[in-house]
Scaffold this active site. Structure first.
Site, PDB file in Angstrom:
ATOM      1  N   ASN A   1      -3.288   9.192  -7.514  1.00  0.00           N
ATOM      2  CA  ASN A   1      -2.086  10.025  -7.592  1.00  0.00           C
ATOM      3  C   ASN A   1      -0.816   9.248  -7.257  1.00  0.00           C
ATOM      4  OD1 ASN A   1      -3.352  12.686  -8.117  1.00  0.00           O
ATOM      5  ND2 ASN A   1      -4.359  12.261  -6.171  1.00  0.00           N
TER       6      ASN A   1
ATOM      7  N   SER B   1      -2.402   0.468  -4.370  1.00  0.00           N
ATOM      8  CA  SER B   1      -2.924   1.669  -3.698  1.00  0.00           C
ATOM      9  C   SER B   1      -4.265   2.095  -4.275  1.00  0.00           C
ATOM     10  CB  SER B   1      -1.909   2.802  -3.875  1.00  0.00           C
ATOM     11  OG  SER B   1      -2.470   4.038  -3.509  1.00  0.00           O
ATOM     12  N   ALA B   2      -5.090   2.678  -3.411  1.00  0.00           N
ATOM     13  CA  ALA B   2      -6.381   3.213  -3.858  1.00  0.00           C
ATOM     14  C   ALA B   2      -6.213   4.555  -4.556  1.00  0.00           C
ATOM     15  CB  ALA B   2      -7.289   3.391  -2.648  1.00  0.00           C
ATOM     16  N   SER B   3      -5.029   5.150  -4.438  1.00  0.00           N
ATOM     17  CA  SER B   3      -4.846   6.521  -4.918  1.00  0.00           C
ATOM     18  C   SER B   3      -4.686   6.624  -6.435  1.00  0.00           C
ATOM     19  CB  SER B   3      -3.613   7.144  -4.256  1.00  0.00           C
ATOM     20  OG  SER B   3      -3.413   8.435  -4.772  1.00  0.00           O
TER      21      SER B   3
ATOM     22  N   LYS C   1     -10.847  -1.231  -1.765  1.00  0.00           N
ATOM     23  CA  LYS C   1     -10.629  -2.043  -0.566  1.00  0.00           C
ATOM     24  C   LYS C   1     -11.827  -1.831   0.361  1.00  0.00           C
ATOM     25  CE  LYS C   1      -5.720  -0.797  -0.945  1.00  0.00           C
ATOM     26  NZ  LYS C   1      -4.603  -0.002  -0.399  1.00  0.00           N
TER      27      LYS C   1
ATOM     28  N   THR D   1       1.043  10.422   3.232  1.00  0.00           N
ATOM     29  CA  THR D   1       0.308  11.474   2.528  1.00  0.00           C
ATOM     30  C   THR D   1      -1.017  11.802   3.220  1.00  0.00           C
ATOM     31  OG1 THR D   1      -0.277   9.689   1.025  1.00  0.00           O
ATOM     32  CG2 THR D   1       1.293  11.294   0.206  1.00  0.00           C
TER      33      THR D   1
ATOM     34  N   LYS E   1      -8.621   6.828   5.773  1.00  0.00           N
ATOM     35  CA  LYS E   1      -7.417   6.146   5.307  1.00  0.00           C
ATOM     36  C   LYS E   1      -7.746   4.896   4.504  1.00  0.00           C
ATOM     37  CE  LYS E   1      -4.130   7.939   8.591  1.00  0.00           C
ATOM     38  NZ  LYS E   1      -3.207   7.674   9.694  1.00  0.00           N
ATOM     39  N   GLY E   2      -7.175   4.807   3.326  1.00  0.00           N
ATOM     40  CA  GLY E   2      -7.322   3.604   2.508  1.00  0.00           C
ATOM     41  C   GLY E   2      -8.585   3.567   1.668  1.00  0.00           C
ATOM     42  N   ILE E   3      -9.527   4.475   1.915  1.00  0.00           N
ATOM     43  CA  ILE E   3     -10.754   4.448   1.112  1.00  0.00           C
ATOM     44  C   ILE E   3     -10.661   5.451  -0.044  1.00  0.00           C
ATOM     45  CG2 ILE E   3     -12.144   3.593   3.063  1.00  0.00           C
ATOM     46  CD1 ILE E   3     -13.507   6.376   3.070  1.00  0.00           C
TER      47      ILE E   3
ATOM     48  N   ASP F   1       0.879  -1.152   0.000  1.00  0.00           N
ATOM     49  CA  ASP F   1       0.000   0.000   0.000  1.00  0.00           C
ATOM     50  C   ASP F   1       0.932   1.222   0.000  1.00  0.00           C
ATOM     51  OD1 ASP F   1      -2.396   1.563   0.548  1.00  0.00           O
ATOM     52  OD2 ASP F   1      -1.601   1.786   2.569  1.00  0.00           O
ATOM     53  N   LEU F   2       0.433   2.380  -0.394  1.00  0.00           N
ATOM     54  CA  LEU F   2       1.321   3.551  -0.486  1.00  0.00           C
ATOM     55  C   LEU F   2       1.184   4.464   0.738  1.00  0.00           C
ATOM     56  CD1 LEU F   2       3.321   5.197  -2.189  1.00  0.00           C
ATOM     57  CD2 LEU F   2       1.376   6.220  -3.377  1.00  0.00           C
ATOM     58  N   ASP F   3       0.025   5.095   0.855  1.00  0.00           N
ATOM     59  CA  ASP F   3      -0.189   6.051   1.945  1.00  0.00           C
ATOM     60  C   ASP F   3      -0.205   5.326   3.289  1.00  0.00           C
ATOM     61  OD1 ASP F   3      -0.956   8.174   3.554  1.00  0.00           O
ATOM     62  OD2 ASP F   3      -3.064   8.013   3.017  1.00  0.00           O
TER      63      ASP F   3
ATOM     64  N   GLU G   1       0.067  -3.222   4.684  1.00  0.00           N
ATOM     65  CA  GLU G   1      -1.104  -2.334   4.724  1.00  0.00           C
ATOM     66  C   GLU G   1      -1.266  -1.642   6.069  1.00  0.00           C
ATOM     67  OE1 GLU G   1      -3.959  -1.243   1.869  1.00  0.00           O
ATOM     68  OE2 GLU G   1      -3.886  -0.720   3.997  1.00  0.00           O
ATOM     69  N   ASP G   2      -1.666  -0.388   6.031  1.00  0.00           N
ATOM     70  CA  ASP G   2      -1.892   0.329   7.293  1.00  0.00           C
ATOM     71  C   ASP G   2      -3.373   0.494   7.626  1.00  0.00           C
ATOM     72  OD1 ASP G   2      -2.266   2.270   5.172  1.00  0.00           O
ATOM     73  OD2 ASP G   2      -2.273   3.804   6.738  1.00  0.00           O
TER      74      ASP G   2
ATOM     75  N   ARG H   1     -11.400   8.351  -3.031  1.00  0.00           N
ATOM     76  CA  ARG H   1     -11.718   9.786  -2.977  1.00  0.00           C
ATOM     77  C   ARG H   1     -13.237  10.000  -2.884  1.00  0.00           C
ATOM     78  NH1 ARG H   1      -9.432  12.848  -7.975  1.00  0.00           N
ATOM     79  NH2 ARG H   1      -7.648  11.564  -7.366  1.00  0.00           N
TER      80      ARG H   1
HETATM   81  P1  B16 Z   1      -6.595   9.898  -4.280  1.00  0.00           P
HETATM   82  P2  B16 Z   1      -3.558   4.166  -0.141  1.00  0.00           P
HETATM   83  C1  B16 Z   1      -5.420   6.069  -0.290  1.00  0.00           C
HETATM   84  O1  B16 Z   1      -4.097   5.658  -0.484  1.00  0.00           O
HETATM   85  C2  B16 Z   1      -5.511   7.011   0.905  1.00  0.00           C
HETATM   86  O2  B16 Z   1      -5.163   6.297   2.110  1.00  0.00           O
HETATM   87  C3  B16 Z   1      -6.920   7.534   1.037  1.00  0.00           C
HETATM   88  O3  B16 Z   1      -7.005   8.437   2.119  1.00  0.00           O
HETATM   89  C4  B16 Z   1      -7.318   8.238  -0.269  1.00  0.00           C
HETATM   90  O4  B16 Z   1      -8.647   8.703  -0.214  1.00  0.00           O
HETATM   91  C5  B16 Z   1      -7.153   7.257  -1.433  1.00  0.00           C
HETATM   92  O5  B16 Z   1      -5.820   6.788  -1.473  1.00  0.00           O
HETATM   93  C6  B16 Z   1      -7.473   7.904  -2.767  1.00  0.00           C
HETATM   94  O6  B16 Z   1      -6.503   8.878  -3.042  1.00  0.00           O
HETATM   95  O7  B16 Z   1      -7.575  10.958  -3.925  1.00  0.00           O
HETATM   96  O8  B16 Z   1      -5.175  10.406  -4.407  1.00  0.00           O
HETATM   97  O9  B16 Z   1      -7.012   9.095  -5.492  1.00  0.00           O
HETATM   98  O10 B16 Z   1      -3.501   4.076   1.359  1.00  0.00           O
HETATM   99  O11 B16 Z   1      -4.506   3.154  -0.771  1.00  0.00           O
HETATM  100  O12 B16 Z   1      -2.193   4.174  -0.777  1.00  0.00           O
HETATM  101 MG    MG Z   2      -2.779   3.200   3.319  1.00  0.00          MG
END
Ligand code: B16
Ligand code: MG
Length: 216
Positions: free
Chosen positions: A119, A115-117, A146, A18, A46-48, A10-12, A170-171, A50
């Site tokens: 970015n 990662s869910a991000s 997730k 972040t 966290k982890g969910i 996982d990233l964040d 994973e956090d 946007r």
């Molecule tokens: P974005 P991860 C997740 O990253 C964040 O923990 C979560 O807070 C955020 O809403 C999600 O990415 C989406 O991010 O807005 O940049 O697409 O923990 O899955 O690495």
């Molecule tokens: Mg995370």
């Protein structure tokens, strides 16, 4: 002998923190809408995704919005967030993360991001970690967030390994559940009371080593 061939990160919260930038950007949006929320409430984000984060936040503020305004709000938050992460440097890599990635590479393990991000690409580039990853699965590729295991299953598929040969780091509880649902081993990053179900819980990757990995 361990049968582990690949590690999916996982990233964040695992490689970089972040969450603080997500918090600042969401807080700015909430403030503009006339309410506030605490750092404690931010933990739930966290982890969910946007979209899901926006739904929760609007709920906390007792505000109802429909599309396309929801989309505009998420877009505004993201533009502030991207401004902040564009200033990230390698100094923001969490303790032990780079060292552990290097050790894994040297030992011949495959490495993926899960990662869910949306970015994730910018962040990895800014902190200079792109080259460690054999596969990158992020919010631009996945269609189910997730605790659905899709993000990690896709990672295993891209690496060409079986789920049973993967360890996920994973956090977030949703991420631990996703890894378990995908039939993978999972190392939780944080505290054991917040991450039930993880095979091992450590405070951060600085506490991880090859010996522990092989024992999983
Ligand atoms: P974005 P991860 C997740 O990253 C964040 O923990 C979560 O807070 C955020 O809403 C999600 O990415 C989406 O991010 O807005 O940049 O697409 O923990 O899955 O690495
Ligand atoms: Mg995370």
């Amino acid at each position: 002998m361990s049968n582990i061939k690949a590690c999916i990160f996982d990233l964040d919260g695992v490689i970089v923190d972040t969450a603080v930038y997500h918090y600042k950007a969401w807080k700015r949006l909430a403030n503009e809408l006339g309410f506030d929320f605490t750092e404690e409430a931010n933990e739930k984000l966290k982890g969910i995704s946007r979209k899901e984060s926006l739904e929760l936040i609007l709920g906390w503020g007792g505000i109802e919005k429909q599309e396309p305004e929801r989309d505009n709000l998420a877009h505004r938050k993201n533009s502030w967030y991207v401004e902040m992460i564009s200033e990230m440097t390698p100094a923001e890599i969490l303790p032990g993360a780079k060292e552990f990635l290097s050790n894994l590479k040297e030992a011949g393990y495959l490495i993926a991001l899960g990662s869910a991000s949306k970015n994730a690409g910018i962040i990895l580039t800014k902190v200079g970690l792109n080259d460690y990853f054999d596969a990158i699965v992020d919010g631009n590729i996945i269609t189910a967030s997730k605790p659905d295991p899709q993000v990690f299953l896709k990672g295993a598929e891209m690496l060409g390994v079986d789920s049973s040969e993967c360890v996920v780091f994973e956090d977030a509880i949703a991420g631990v559940e996703a890894a378990k649902a995908g039939g993978m081993k999972v190392v939780g990053i944080g505290s054991s009371e917040n991450l039930p179900g993880a095979d091992l819980v450590i405070a951060g990757l600085h506490e991880m080593n090859m010996e522990q990995l092989e024992k999983l």
